[in-house]
Design a protein around this motif. Structure first.
Motif, PDB file in Angstrom:
ATOM      1  N   GLU A   1      16.479  11.179  -5.470  1.00 23.93           N
ATOM      2  CA  GLU A   1      17.147  11.968  -4.435  1.00 23.93           C
ATOM      3  C   GLU A   1      17.602  13.318  -4.980  1.00 23.93           C
ATOM      4  O   GLU A   1      17.498  14.352  -4.300  1.00 23.93           O
ATOM      5  CB  GLU A   1      18.380  11.223  -3.900  1.00 23.93           C
TER       6      GLU A   1
ATOM      7  N   HIS B   1       5.041  -2.603  -7.374  1.00 25.74           N
ATOM      8  CA  HIS B   1       6.387  -2.016  -7.382  1.00 25.74           C
ATOM      9  C   HIS B   1       7.309  -2.772  -6.439  1.00 25.74           C
ATOM     10  O   HIS B   1       6.887  -3.187  -5.359  1.00 25.74           O
ATOM     11  CB  HIS B   1       6.320  -0.546  -6.948  1.00 25.74           C
TER      12      HIS B   1
ATOM     13  N   ARG C   1      14.906  15.720  -4.962  1.00 26.49           N
ATOM     14  CA  ARG C   1      14.299  15.957  -3.641  1.00 26.49           C
ATOM     15  C   ARG C   1      15.265  16.697  -2.717  1.00 26.49           C
ATOM     16  O   ARG C   1      15.013  16.851  -1.526  1.00 26.49           O
ATOM     17  CB  ARG C   1      13.865  14.648  -2.986  1.00 26.49           C
TER      18      ARG C   1
ATOM     19  N   GLY D   1      16.152   4.500  -2.466  1.00 30.92           N
ATOM     20  CA  GLY D   1      16.632   3.436  -1.582  1.00 30.92           C
ATOM     21  C   GLY D   1      16.243   2.047  -2.056  1.00 30.92           C
ATOM     22  O   GLY D   1      16.879   1.063  -1.674  1.00 30.92           O
TER      23      GLY D   1
ATOM     24  N   ALA E   1       9.707   1.791  -3.375  1.00 35.32           N
ATOM     25  CA  ALA E   1       9.731   3.240  -3.636  1.00 35.32           C
ATOM     26  C   ALA E   1      10.817   3.963  -2.844  1.00 35.32           C
ATOM     27  O   ALA E   1      10.835   5.189  -2.805  1.00 35.32           O
ATOM     28  CB  ALA E   1       8.366   3.841  -3.301  1.00 35.32           C
TER      29      ALA E   1
ATOM     30  N   ALA F   1       0.831  -1.215   0.000  1.00 34.91           N
ATOM     31  CA  ALA F   1       0.000   0.000   0.000  1.00 34.91           C
ATOM     32  C   ALA F   1       0.857   1.254   0.000  1.00 34.91           C
ATOM     33  O   ALA F   1       0.429   2.304  -0.495  1.00 34.91           O
ATOM     34  CB  ALA F   1      -0.924  -0.005   1.218  1.00 34.91           C
ATOM     35  N   LYS F   2       2.061   1.155   0.535  1.00 41.42           N
ATOM     36  CA  LYS F   2       3.005   2.297   0.548  1.00 41.42           C
ATOM     37  C   LYS F   2       4.150   2.059  -0.429  1.00 41.42           C
ATOM     38  O   LYS F   2       5.235   2.610  -0.271  1.00 41.42           O
ATOM     39  CB  LYS F   2       3.550   2.524   1.967  1.00 41.42           C
ATOM     40  N   ARG F   3       3.885   1.234  -1.410  1.00 42.15           N
ATOM     41  CA  ARG F   3       4.856   0.926  -2.468  1.00 42.15           C
ATOM     42  C   ARG F   3       6.164   0.398  -1.880  1.00 42.15           C
ATOM     43  O   ARG F   3       7.259   0.638  -2.373  1.00 42.15           O
ATOM     44  CB  ARG F   3       5.123   2.146  -3.360  1.00 42.15           C
TER      45      ARG F   3
ATOM     46  N   TRP G   1      21.237   2.103   7.478  1.00 42.55           N
ATOM     47  CA  TRP G   1      21.008   1.491   6.160  1.00 42.55           C
ATOM     48  C   TRP G   1      22.241   0.684   5.743  1.00 42.55           C
ATOM     49  O   TRP G   1      22.123  -0.428   5.231  1.00 42.55           O
ATOM     50  CB  TRP G   1      20.732   2.568   5.111  1.00 42.55           C
TER      51      TRP G   1
ATOM     52  N   LEU H   1      13.284   5.215   0.355  1.00 44.18           N
ATOM     53  CA  LEU H   1      13.129   5.724   1.727  1.00 44.18           C
ATOM     54  C   LEU H   1      11.679   6.119   1.988  1.00 44.18           C
ATOM     55  O   LEU H   1      11.034   6.750   1.136  1.00 44.18           O
ATOM     56  CB  LEU H   1      14.027   6.959   1.871  1.00 44.18           C
ATOM     57  N   ASP H   2      11.172   5.781   3.172  1.00 42.11           N
ATOM     58  CA  ASP H   2       9.834   6.230   3.569  1.00 42.11           C
ATOM     59  C   ASP H   2       9.911   7.731   3.851  1.00 42.11           C
ATOM     60  O   ASP H   2      10.401   8.155   4.905  1.00 42.11           O
ATOM     61  CB  ASP H   2       9.361   5.468   4.812  1.00 42.11           C
ATOM     62  N   LEU H   3       9.438   8.506   2.890  1.00 43.70           N
ATOM     63  CA  LEU H   3       9.606   9.965   2.979  1.00 43.70           C
ATOM     64  C   LEU H   3       8.801  10.555   4.141  1.00 43.70           C
ATOM     65  O   LEU H   3       9.114  11.648   4.602  1.00 43.70           O
ATOM     66  CB  LEU H   3       9.218  10.618   1.646  1.00 43.70           C
TER      67      LEU H   3
HETATM   68  C1  1HE Z   1       5.329   6.635  -0.147  1.00 41.40           C
HETATM   69  C2  1HE Z   1       6.520   6.554  -0.880  1.00 41.40           C
HETATM   70  C3  1HE Z   1       7.734   6.868  -0.213  1.00 41.40           C
HETATM   71  C4  1HE Z   1       4.878   6.027  -2.194  1.00 41.40           C
HETATM   72  N1  1HE Z   1       7.666   7.223   1.078  1.00 41.40           N
HETATM   73  N2  1HE Z   1       5.311   6.986   1.148  1.00 41.40           N
HETATM   74  N3  1HE Z   1      11.401   7.844  -3.172  1.00 41.40           N
HETATM   75  C5  1HE Z   1      10.720   8.574  -4.042  1.00 41.40           C
HETATM   76  O1  1HE Z   1      10.921   9.760  -4.183  1.00 41.40           O
HETATM   77  C6  1HE Z   1       9.641   7.852  -4.808  1.00 41.40           C
HETATM   78  C7  1HE Z   1       8.293   8.331  -4.350  1.00 41.40           C
HETATM   79  N4  1HE Z   1       7.199   7.495  -4.872  1.00 41.40           N
HETATM   80  C8  1HE Z   1       6.758   7.593  -6.138  1.00 41.40           C
HETATM   81  O2  1HE Z   1       7.310   8.265  -6.978  1.00 41.40           O
HETATM   82  C9  1HE Z   1       5.517   6.793  -6.474  1.00 41.40           C
HETATM   83  O3  1HE Z   1       4.838   6.509  -5.258  1.00 41.40           O
HETATM   84  C10 1HE Z   1       5.808   5.447  -7.215  1.00 41.40           C
HETATM   85  C11 1HE Z   1       6.293   5.730  -8.639  1.00 41.40           C
HETATM   86  C12 1HE Z   1       6.821   4.599  -6.482  1.00 41.40           C
HETATM   87  C13 1HE Z   1       4.494   4.620  -7.278  1.00 41.40           C
HETATM   88  O4  1HE Z   1       3.449   5.433  -7.832  1.00 41.40           O
HETATM   89  P1  1HE Z   1       1.917   4.979  -7.613  1.00 41.40           P
HETATM   90  O5  1HE Z   1       1.078   5.930  -8.406  1.00 41.40           O
HETATM   91  O6  1HE Z   1       1.773   3.535  -7.865  1.00 41.40           O
HETATM   92  O7  1HE Z   1       1.638   5.163  -6.022  1.00 41.40           O
HETATM   93  P2  1HE Z   1       1.339   6.505  -5.202  1.00 41.40           P
HETATM   94  O8  1HE Z   1      -0.107   6.857  -5.341  1.00 41.40           O
HETATM   95  O9  1HE Z   1       2.326   7.576  -5.501  1.00 41.40           O
HETATM   96  O10 1HE Z   1       1.656   6.024  -3.709  1.00 41.40           O
HETATM   97  C14 1HE Z   1       0.777   5.135  -3.008  1.00 41.40           C
HETATM   98  C15 1HE Z   1       0.954   5.414  -1.515  1.00 41.40           C
HETATM   99  O11 1HE Z   1       2.328   5.124  -1.159  1.00 41.40           O
HETATM  100  C16 1HE Z   1       0.776   6.900  -1.173  1.00 41.40           C
HETATM  101  O12 1HE Z   1       0.273   6.951   0.156  1.00 41.40           O
HETATM  102  P3  1HE Z   1      -1.302   7.161   0.454  1.00 41.40           P
HETATM  103  O13 1HE Z   1      -1.370   7.171   1.948  1.00 41.40           O
HETATM  104  O14 1HE Z   1      -1.644   8.471  -0.191  1.00 41.40           O
HETATM  105  O15 1HE Z   1      -2.013   5.996  -0.187  1.00 41.40           O
HETATM  106  C17 1HE Z   1       2.170   7.446  -1.196  1.00 41.40           C
HETATM  107  O16 1HE Z   1       2.332   8.598  -0.392  1.00 41.40           O
HETATM  108  C18 1HE Z   1       2.938   6.280  -0.598  1.00 41.40           C
HETATM  109  N5  1HE Z   1       4.332   6.302  -0.994  1.00 41.40           N
HETATM  110  N6  1HE Z   1       6.229   6.185  -2.149  1.00 41.40           N
HETATM  111  C19 1HE Z   1       6.485   7.274   1.723  1.00 41.40           C
HETATM  112  N7  1HE Z   1       8.941   6.799  -0.819  1.00 41.40           N
HETATM  113  C20 1HE Z   1      18.849   5.866   2.430  1.00 41.40           C
HETATM  114  S1  1HE Z   1      18.500   7.244   1.569  1.00 41.40           S
HETATM  115  C21 1HE Z   1      17.365   6.809   0.330  1.00 41.40           C
HETATM  116  C22 1HE Z   1      16.790   8.068  -0.231  1.00 41.40           C
HETATM  117  C23 1HE Z   1      15.555   7.786  -1.065  1.00 41.40           C
HETATM  118  O17 1HE Z   1      15.122   6.680  -1.243  1.00 41.40           O
HETATM  119  S2  1HE Z   1      14.843   9.159  -1.744  1.00 41.40           S
HETATM  120  C24 1HE Z   1      13.678   8.527  -2.871  1.00 41.40           C
HETATM  121  C25 1HE Z   1      12.343   8.359  -2.226  1.00 41.40           C
END
Ligand code: 1HE
Length: 262
Positions: A136, A63, A139, A113, A66, A28-30, A88, A68-70
């Motif tokens: 990243e 998926h 962001r 991540g 997605a 649900a949170k990808r 990590w 890190l849990d942002l």
């Molecule tokens: C999340 C996250 C997340 C989804 N943290 N909650 N990563 C990113 O920047 C990627 C962010 N995510 C996305 O771009 C998209 O979600 C996806 C392309 C992965 C999938 O899209 P989709 O249309 O299938 O899903 P969605 O509608 O965007 O997300 C569904 C739910 O998951 C939604 O929550 P809801 O409560 O509104 O249902 C989103 O908020 C939640 N969700 N991705 C938290 N990443 C050790 S450092 C590492 C640094 C990083 O990884 S930065 C990159 C972070």
């Protein structure tokens, strides 16, 4: 045998309980990686049962992960940020340098991540829905899960730089071409392919798998002179094992398979 953690499940498969299937279950949170999930990954790979000889890591839903849990990305000072990144590192170190080879099953988003996690596995099997990105850069943050060390080893530093500077997304075909995945299969078939590979890997002599996981990447970072020396040590240790002697004897006596043209 099945064991359930928050956001992660562990299932042991195979006639001899030799394959671990680790699944991210926050679809649900990808499959976003919360601190709790990172700790669960660390504990799971640290405590695999002794029977396990190969592992598969998969993500529930559309998926793989997605990143890190942002929602947990709060104001951290430099010291807290350092500790978070090192958490990590310790978890993904348990994936890469744990007891057994790990195959990542990729589909949909393999981003941030999530790509760092996939990079810690030894093999990656992607299906055609897979896409790879490092958001990243856009962001305002930097990779913190070992990506700057592991990802350039797969695709080269200049491609990673491009992904982070420009937000470039690689599709499944281009991802395989540049080296993210070793296998590319039709949509929905990556898990079965990974299980097939895991079953094959589990038949190897354990010391061979260990030396491939632990010696090969280290030799790649050594000077040629040191690398040849490490290779000689590893080769001598591997061939002295009774299992190696039996496998060679089996071939010489016509009891083991020949190498077949693919
Ligand atoms: C999340 C996250 C997340 C989804 N943290 N909650 N990563 C990113 O920047 C990627 C962010 N995510 C996305 O771009 C998209 O979600 C996806 C392309 C992965 C999938 O899209 P989709 O249309 O299938 O899903 P969605 O509608 O965007 O997300 C569904 C739910 O998951 C939604 O929550 P809801 O409560 O509104 O249902 C989103 O908020 C939640 N969700 N991705 C938290 N990443 C050790 S450092 C590492 C640094 C990083 O990884 S930065 C990159 C972070």
């Amino acid at each position: 045998m099945a064991n359930k953690f928050e956001g992660l499940s562990l299932e042991i498969r195979g006639d001899h309980n030799e394959i671990a299937v680790v699944r991210l279950t926050r679809g649900a949170k990808r499959n976003a990686l919360s601190d709790g999930l990172i700790l669960a990954i660390r504990d799971t790979f640290q405590n695999l049962p002794d029977t396990v000889k190969a592992a598969v890591i998969d993500g529930e839903g559309e998926h793989f992960c997605a990143g890190l849990d942002l929602s947990e990305l709060k104001e951290r000072d430099a010291g807290q940020g350092m500790i978070h990144s090192r958490l990590w590192h310790s978890a993904l170190e348990c994936v890469q340098h744990g007891p057994v080879p790990v195959i990542a099953v990729l589909h949909g988003a393999v981003v941030g991540g999530g790509l760092e996690l996939a990079s810690a596995a030894h093999l990656r099997v992607a299906d055609e829905s897979t896409f790879y990105a490092l958001p990243e850069g856009s962001r305002g943050i930097f990779v913190g899960g070992g990506g700057s060390v592991r990802i350039p080893k797969l695709i080269g530093a200049s491609r990673m730089l491009d992904m982070m500077l420009t937000g470039r997304v690689y599709n499944a075909q281009d991802g395989e071409r540049v080296g993210f995945a070793q296998y590319l299969v039709p949509v929905g078939q990556a898990f079965d392919k990974a299980l097939e590979l895991a079953a094959r890997i589990a038949q190897n002599a354990p010391l061979t798998n260990y030396s491939l996981m632990h010696a090969l990447p280290r030799i790649a970072e050594q000077s040629a002179d040191h690398g040849f020396f490490t290779e000689a040590l590893m080769s001598a240790i591997a061939q002295s094992a009774p299992e190696a002697k039996e496998r060679v004897r089996a071939f010489l006596e016509g009891r083991a398979g020949k190498v077949q043209k693919s």
